[in-house]
Enzyme design. Sequence first.
Site, PDB file in Angstrom:
ATOM      1  N   CYS A  38      -5.441 -16.661 -21.689  1.00 23.10           N
ATOM      2  CA  CYS A  38      -4.629 -15.468 -21.937  1.00 23.10           C
ATOM      3  C   CYS A  38      -5.418 -14.415 -22.719  1.00 23.10           C
ATOM      4  CB  CYS A  38      -3.367 -15.907 -22.697  1.00 23.10           C
ATOM      5  SG  CYS A  38      -2.422 -14.569 -23.428  1.00 23.10           S
ATOM      6  N   CYS A  41      -3.661 -13.063 -25.829  1.00 21.75           N
ATOM      7  CA  CYS A  41      -3.669 -14.090 -26.884  1.00 21.75           C
ATOM      8  C   CYS A  41      -4.975 -14.018 -27.674  1.00 21.75           C
ATOM      9  CB  CYS A  41      -3.531 -15.490 -26.289  1.00 21.75           C
ATOM     10  SG  CYS A  41      -1.979 -15.763 -25.405  1.00 21.75           S
TER      11      CYS A  41
END
Length: 112
Positions: A38, A41
């Site tokens: 991600c 993230c």
Amino acid sequence: MSSPESTGAPIHVESAEHFQELLAEHEVVLVDYHAEWCGPCKMLEPTVAEIAEETDATVLKVDIDELQGLARDAGVRSVPTLEFYKNGEQAERVIGVQEKSDLVGIIEQLSN
């Protein structure tokens, strides 16, 4: 990774039981549901680490690929998802990359 005794660094959650223990042990908890793949993230990761160092909140990192059941039970549909707990009860949830000041503001509110 980290052990529950460590302070000032995010704690890597290893199981649903470990997660529940940590929630029970700490008054204010920030849970970062994330994934290795991600991009957002990864952008948020330094902010989360700074919050762990600079605030009284305990910061937990939950890898949604490692702990799919925990993420599913929490209703995590996208990452990053950040949950805030006070005394073991969920108090707030935000999704996506957030400003550090906004996250610290939530923690300060819960700490009062």
